[in-house]
Design an enzyme around this catalytic site. Structure first.
Site, PDB file in Angstrom:
ATOM      1  N   ASP A 191      51.729  23.794  29.785  1.00  0.00           N
ATOM      2  CA  ASP A 191      50.833  24.367  29.534  1.00  0.00           C
ATOM      3  C   ASP A 191      50.471  24.737  28.107  1.00  0.00           C
ATOM      4  OD1 ASP A 191      48.348  26.371  29.982  1.00  0.00           O
ATOM      5  OD2 ASP A 191      50.095  28.001  29.748  1.00  0.00           O
TER       6      ASP A 191
ATOM      7  N   ASP B 123      53.554  29.770  31.217  1.00  0.00           N
ATOM      8  CA  ASP B 123      53.610  31.378  31.104  1.00  0.00           C
ATOM      9  C   ASP B 123      52.885  32.268  32.152  1.00  0.00           C
ATOM     10  OD1 ASP B 123      50.882  32.768  29.395  1.00  0.00           O
ATOM     11  OD2 ASP B 123      50.923  30.755  29.661  1.00  0.00           O
TER      12      ASP B 123
ATOM     13  N   ASP C  71      48.551  27.377  26.046  1.00  0.00           N
ATOM     14  CA  ASP C  71      48.527  28.685  25.463  1.00  0.00           C
ATOM     15  C   ASP C  71      49.344  29.653  25.900  1.00  0.00           C
ATOM     16  OD1 ASP C  71      45.996  28.112  24.009  1.00  0.00           O
ATOM     17  OD2 ASP C  71      44.937  28.240  25.877  1.00  0.00           O
TER      18      ASP C  71
END
Length: 218
Positions: A7, A179, A9
């Site tokens: 991922d 996250d 961001d």
């Protein structure tokens, strides 16, 4: 050799690049300040809560691409990279990428942020493969619409399997770093799911399932 999926961001970056791009446009006076700021903050809160309407978000997020020339967008993005993205690249994230690269792994970013924003970021990180939301382009201009399935939540799984159909890579021994609880569906697909500085929901899920938890923030 394995597939190492990241991922972007708040995983490889300390910011959400979609939200930061919105803030950058506000700083440039490129959008209506009050309406756009309210929408940017509302959509960010919805994303964190797991209630984001991706179609409604993209209708707002992609409009500035349609409203401006490619030349203006390119100039803005160069400034955006220097002012917002470069300071947010986490050294530990670069070390993690380098470790997978040294092992000969195939590196892939999969993100719900659109390709206009993320393509230069992936290039800066030295990651050749990117799955992102695809803004429609007609006659060299963005239309404000999306092509294909947005790579968000279950859409990330759909897009990943579509990508795999075109390649010899498989998910055998694959890694995915994220996250966000919005990525649980994709984390469930890989042999090595890793929660990176996770939000509370993902942290709890990782603890319950015995997934690795990693911090790249130092």
């Amino acid at each position: 050799m394995s597939l190492a999926i990241f991922d972007l961001d708040n995983t490889l970056l300390s910011i959400d690049s979609d939200h930061a791009w919105g803030e950058f446009l506000l700083e440039q006076g490129a959008v209506d300040a009050k309406a756009y700021r309210e929408a940017n903050e509302r959509f960010m809160a919805d994303y964190e809560a797991g209630t984001l309407d991706i179609d409604a978000f993209l209708a707002v997020a992609l409009k500035p691409l349609a409203d401006n020339t490619p030349e203006q967008l390119a100039a803005w993005h160069q400034q955006f990279m220097a002012a917002k993205v470069e300071p947010s690249i986490l050294p530990r994230a670069e070390a993690l990428i380098a470790r997978h690269r040294a092992q000969g792994d195939t590196l892939l970013i999969i993100t719900a942020t659109n390709r206009f924003i993320t393509d230069p970021i992936a290039e800066r990180l030295g990651i050749d493969h990117l799955i992102a939301v695809e803004p429609e382009v007609v006659d060299g201009r963005y239309t404000g619409r999306v092509t294909g399935t947005p790579s968000f939540r279950d859409g990330k799984v759909t897009r990943l399997y579509q990508w795999l159909e075109t390649r010899s890579d498989t998910l055998d021994d694959a890694w995915f770093y994220s996250d966000s609880h919005n990525d649980i569906a994709l984390l469930e697909q890989v042999e090595h799911p890793v929660a990176v500085d996770p939000d509370p929901t993902l942290r709890q899920t990782a603890q319950e399932r015995g997934w690795r938890i990693l911090s790249l923030r130092g």
